[in-house]
Design a protein around this motif. Structure first.
Motif, PDB file in Angstrom:
ATOM      1  N   GLY A  35       4.444   0.191  -1.783  1.00 26.69           N
ATOM      2  CA  GLY A  35       3.608   1.214  -2.399  1.00 26.69           C
ATOM      3  C   GLY A  35       4.497   2.384  -2.761  1.00 26.69           C
ATOM      4  N   ILE A  44       0.974   0.034  -6.296  1.00 27.55           N
ATOM      5  CA  ILE A  44       1.102  -1.020  -5.282  1.00 27.55           C
ATOM      6  C   ILE A  44       1.549  -2.310  -5.963  1.00 27.55           C
ATOM      7  N   SER A  92      -5.219  -0.575   0.531  1.00 30.78           N
ATOM      8  CA  SER A  92      -5.582   0.779   0.098  1.00 30.78           C
ATOM      9  C   SER A  92      -7.084   1.010   0.204  1.00 30.78           C
ATOM     10  N   VAL A  99      -3.103   4.701   1.135  1.00 30.18           N
ATOM     11  CA  VAL A  99      -2.347   3.443   1.076  1.00 30.18           C
ATOM     12  C   VAL A  99      -1.604   3.244   2.399  1.00 30.18           C
TER      13      VAL A  99
END
Ligand code: M6R
Length: 611
Positions: A35, A44, A92, A99
Motif C-alpha cells: 500500500g 493498493i 482497507s 489501510v
C-alpha cells in the motif's frame, strides 16, 4: 508465516518495501501486496504469485507509485480465507482510506464482522484482517481521530497479532501495534523501516527497536512514539544487530540450506565464543542462577527440529547435572496437565522464538510457577519477552525452512547449559568439564572435515534419490539425531522417513526391511557401539541396505553396510552435533537431485505462528 514491511522517509517507498518483502519470503507466503501513500489516496497492489508477480504489477503501475515516500507491505500465509487477491493484504476500509497489514489472528473477528455489518460496513473479503480497517473507519465516523480510533480498535482485538496502519488523510503517519508477533522499527537517517524480523532491515540500519506486547506506536518524520498497554509513553531502546549483511544473501550458493550447512563451523564458534570465558561457561543467567542448585525438574518444550535438540539436551543435562528432564512437544505439553512447581525450570527451545505452541507452553509453565529460560536464535523474538532469561544462539539468520545451523548451535548451548548447571550442583568432575569444553572447541574444525565428505555424500544421495522409504537408526543421544535426519529428509525431499532407536528394530520396524527401504545408521565409537553393531548385523542378515556414519577407523561394519562414511572422533556426548551435519548434507542432495524446492518445501512455513 506472514511478513510485514513498512517504510516512512524521503526515498521512494516501493523498491524498499519490495526488497524488504524479498527478505521475508523465507517465512513462506501465498500472496503479497503493498500500500503506497500517494497525493490522491493510498494505492493498493496485490498479487497471488511470487513477489516477482507483485513487482511486475507495481512496475506496470510505475510513475505514480514511485512518488510514495510512505508505504506498507505484506507477504500472506493464508489462515482465514483462501489465497486470493481479494484476501491478500493490505486490507482497507470500504472507502479505501484506512489501510492495514497484519500478522497473526484476530480471534474475535466473527463477532466484529457481525457488528460491522449491522453498522453498514460489511466486509468484502474472507479475512479476519479486514475487520480492523473497517473498525477504525467506523470509530472515526463516530467522532474519534485517527490515533484514537486505531488505539480503540487495538483494544477491541483479541488474539496474537501485529499491525501497521495508514490513513489516506494522514499521509505522514504510520500507526503500529503489537500483541504477539515481532515488530521491529529500524532507525535510518531521517527515515524509518518496519519489519517482522530484523533481517530485512540490515541493508538499511543495524539499530532496531522492538515493540513490546500491548504497545501502540506512531511513526512520523519526527520519530517513534510508543504507548504501552497502560497508555503511558515509553521508550523502546534500540538494540544493535550485529548479523553480517551477507547472511541474508545466497553468496554464490544455490540454496540457503546449503549455505547454512556450510556456515555451521562459524556459527558454532560464535556461539561458543559468546558463552565461554576460557574454560568457564559464562551464560549470564543472573536471574536464574539461584534456582539451579535446588532444581527438581527441567521441562523442555519445543517443536520439530528444536524438539530433537531438546531430546539431546535431556541426555546432556541428566548426565552432567543429574536433574530429571522431560521433553515435550509444546503442542502436547499444553494439554496434558504436566506436573510443574517453582522448582521446575521450563526451557523453551525455538529458532524463531515465534512458534505459537512453544510460546503458549512456556507461558503455561510460567503460570504454574516454573522458572523460565529460552534458547532462541532471533533477537527481539516473542519468546525472549516471556522467559526470565534467554540464551541466544549466534547462528545468524536462518532462511531455509529446514533448520540446520540453528539446530547445531542449540545443541552447543544445551551442552554449555548442562555443563554450567552440573558445575553449580557439583555433579560432575572438573576433568569431565574441561574435556567437554575442549571437545566443543574442536567441533568447528571437525565439522569442516565433515564438509570435506560432501562429494561422497552427494554420490550416496545420487544413488538413493529414488528411495521411497528410509529408516534412521541410532542409540542414546544419537537416537534424536536419527529422528532429526529423518525429519530433514522427509521435509525437503518428501521421502517417507522415520527415526528409531536401533534397539527397537526387532520390536516392529524390522518387518519393514526389504530392498526398497534405505537404512541410515549412526554408530560413533561410544558405549553403545557393540549393541548397535549387533542390531545392524541382524538387519543386514535380513537384506537391509545400510548406509552407516561411523567414527574414524571403525571396521565393524565392513561387509555389513553397503556404504560407510567415517567422521572424526569426538567426545561421545558431543557426537550428536557432528553426526547431524552429514545427515543434513544427505537430505539436501537427495532433495536437490529430485528437483525439490529445497528452501521452500511444499506446505511448510519457516515459523509456525498458529496452533
Ligand atoms: O522456530 P522453531 O525452532 O520454534 O521451529 C520449530 C519447528 O517448526 C522447526 O524446527 C521445523 O520443524 C523445521 N522446519 C525443521 O527443519
Amino acid at each position: 508465516m506472514c511478513g510485514i514491511a513498512g517504510y516512512l522517509g524521503t526515498r521512494s517507498a516501493s523498491p524498499i518495501l519490495l526488497d524488504c518483502l524479498k527478505q521475508l519470503e523465507y517465512r513462506g507466503y501465498d500472496s503479497a501486496g503493498v500500500g503506497l501513500q500517494l497525493a490522491d489516496g493510498i494505492q493498493i497492489t496485490r498479487s497471488v504469485d511470487r513477489l516477482s508477480g507483485l513487482e511486475a504489477k507495481l512496475g506496470r503501475l510505475n510513475g505514480q507509485g514511485s512518488a510514495a515516500r510512505v508505504g506498507i507491505g505484506h507477504t500472506r500465509w493464508a489462515t482465514h480465507g483462501r489465497p486470493s487477491e481479494l484476501n491478500a493484504h493490505p486490507q482497507s476500509s470500504l472507502d479505501g482510506k484506512v489501510v492495514v497489514v497484519h500478522n497473526g489472528i484476530f480471534e474475535n473477528f466473527l463477532e466484529l464482522r457481525a457488528e460491522l455489518s449491522a453498522y453498514g460496513l460489511s466486509p468484502i473479503s474472507q479475512t479476519d484482517t479486514e475487520c480492523f480497517p473497517l473498525l477504525v473507519s467506523m470509530l472515526m465516523r463516530e467522532g474519534m481521530d485517527f490515533g484514537q480510533a486505531f488505539a480503540a480498535a487495538v483494544r477491541r482485538m483479541r488474539g496474537n497479532y501485529s499491525v501497521l496502519c495508514l490513513h489516506a488523510e494522514h499521509p505522514d503517519r504510520m500507526l503500529l501495534a503489537r500483541s504477539g508477533p515481532t515488530l521491529g522499527v529500524g532507525f535510518g537517517v531521517g527515515e524509518y523501516f518496519v519489519a517482522s524480523d530484523a533481517a530485512p532491515l540490515l541493508p538499511h540500519t543495524r539499530e532496531v527497536a522492538f515493540l513490546e506486547d500491548g504497545d501502540v506506536a506512531e511513526l512520523n518524520l519526527d520519530g517513534l512514539t510508543v504507548l504501552d498497554r497502560n497508555a503511558a509513553v515509553v521508550e523502546r531502546a534500540s538494540v544493535h544487530i550485529d548479523w553480517e549483511l551477507g547472511a541474508v544473501e545466497l553468496n554464490g550458493y544455490r540454496h540457503f540450506m546449503h549455505k547454512e550447512i556450510f556456515e555451521q563451523p562459524e556459527a558454532l564458534a560464535r556461539t561458543l565464543e559468546a558463552h565461554l570465558d576460557g574454560d568457564v561457561v559464562a551464560l549470564g543467567l543472573s536471574e536464574l542462577e539461584g534456582s539451579f542448585r535446588d532444581l527438581e525438574h527441567i521441562a523442555i518444550v519445543a517443536c520439530g527440529t528444536s524438539w530433537h535438540a531438546g531430546l539431546v539436551g535431556k541426555f546432556l543435562i541428566e548426565q552432567l547435572a543429574r536433574v530429571p528432564v522431560d521433553v515435550d512437544y509444546a503442542s502436547e505439553f499444553r494439554y496434558r496437565s504436566p506436573i510443574v512447581s517453582n522448582r521446575t525450570l521450563a526451557l523453551a527451545i525455538t529458532q524463531s522464538g515465534e512458534t505459537a505452541d512453544t510460546i503458549a507452553a512456556l507461558r503455561d509453565a510460567k503460570q504454574c510457577g516454573a522458572r523460565t529460560l529460552a534458547i532462541c536464535n532471533v533477537v527481539g523474538a516473542q519468546i525472549a519477552r516471556l522467559a526470565e532469561a534467554t540464551l541466544f544462539t549466534r547462528a545468524g539468520p536462518e532462511i531455509g525452512v529446514a533448520s540446520t545451523k540453528a539446530f547445531t548451535t542449540e545443541l552447543a548451548l544445551l551442552a554449555l547449559l548442562a555443563l554450567h548447571i552440573g558445575r553449580v550442583r557439583g555433579t560432575m568432575t572438573a576433568e569431565l568439564g574441561a574435556e567437554l569444553v575442549r571437545g566443543l572447541r574442536a567441533l568447528p574444525a571437525q565439522i569442516e572435515h565433515v564438509h570435506g565428505l560432501e562429494d561422497a555424500i552427494e554420490q550416496l544421495a545420487g544413488a538413493r534419490q529414488a528411495t521411497t522409504n528410509a529408516l534412521y537408526l541410532g542409540r542414546g543421544s544419537l537416537y534424536p539425531i536419527a529422528l532429526e535426519g529423518a525429519l530433514k529428509l522427509k521435509e525437503i525431499s518428501y521421502i517417507h522417513a522415520e527415526g528409531y532407536p536401533a534397539g527397537e528394530l526387532e520390536h516392529g520396524p524390522m518387518a519393514l526391511i526389504d530392498p526398497a527401504l534405505q537404512v541410515v545408521a549412526l554408530m560413533p565409537r561410544d558405549e553403545h557401539r557393540e549393541r548397535t553393531l549387533s542390531n545392524l548385523k541382524q538387519a543386514a542378515a535380513r537384506g537391509a541396505k545400510i548406509v552407516a556414519f561411523v567414527s574414524e577407523g571403525e571396521r565393524g561394519l565392513d561387509g555389513v553396510a553397503e556404504a560407510i562414511l567415517e567422521l572424526p572422533l569426538t567426545h561421545p556426548s558431543l557426537a550428536p552435533i557432528l553426526y547431524a551435519v552429514p545427515l543434513q548434507l544427505f537430505a539436501y542432495h537427495v532433495a536437490r537431485l529430485r528437483g525439490c524446492d529445497v528452501d521452500r518445501p511444499r506446505n511448510l512455513a519457516k515459523s509456525v505462528t498458529v496452533e
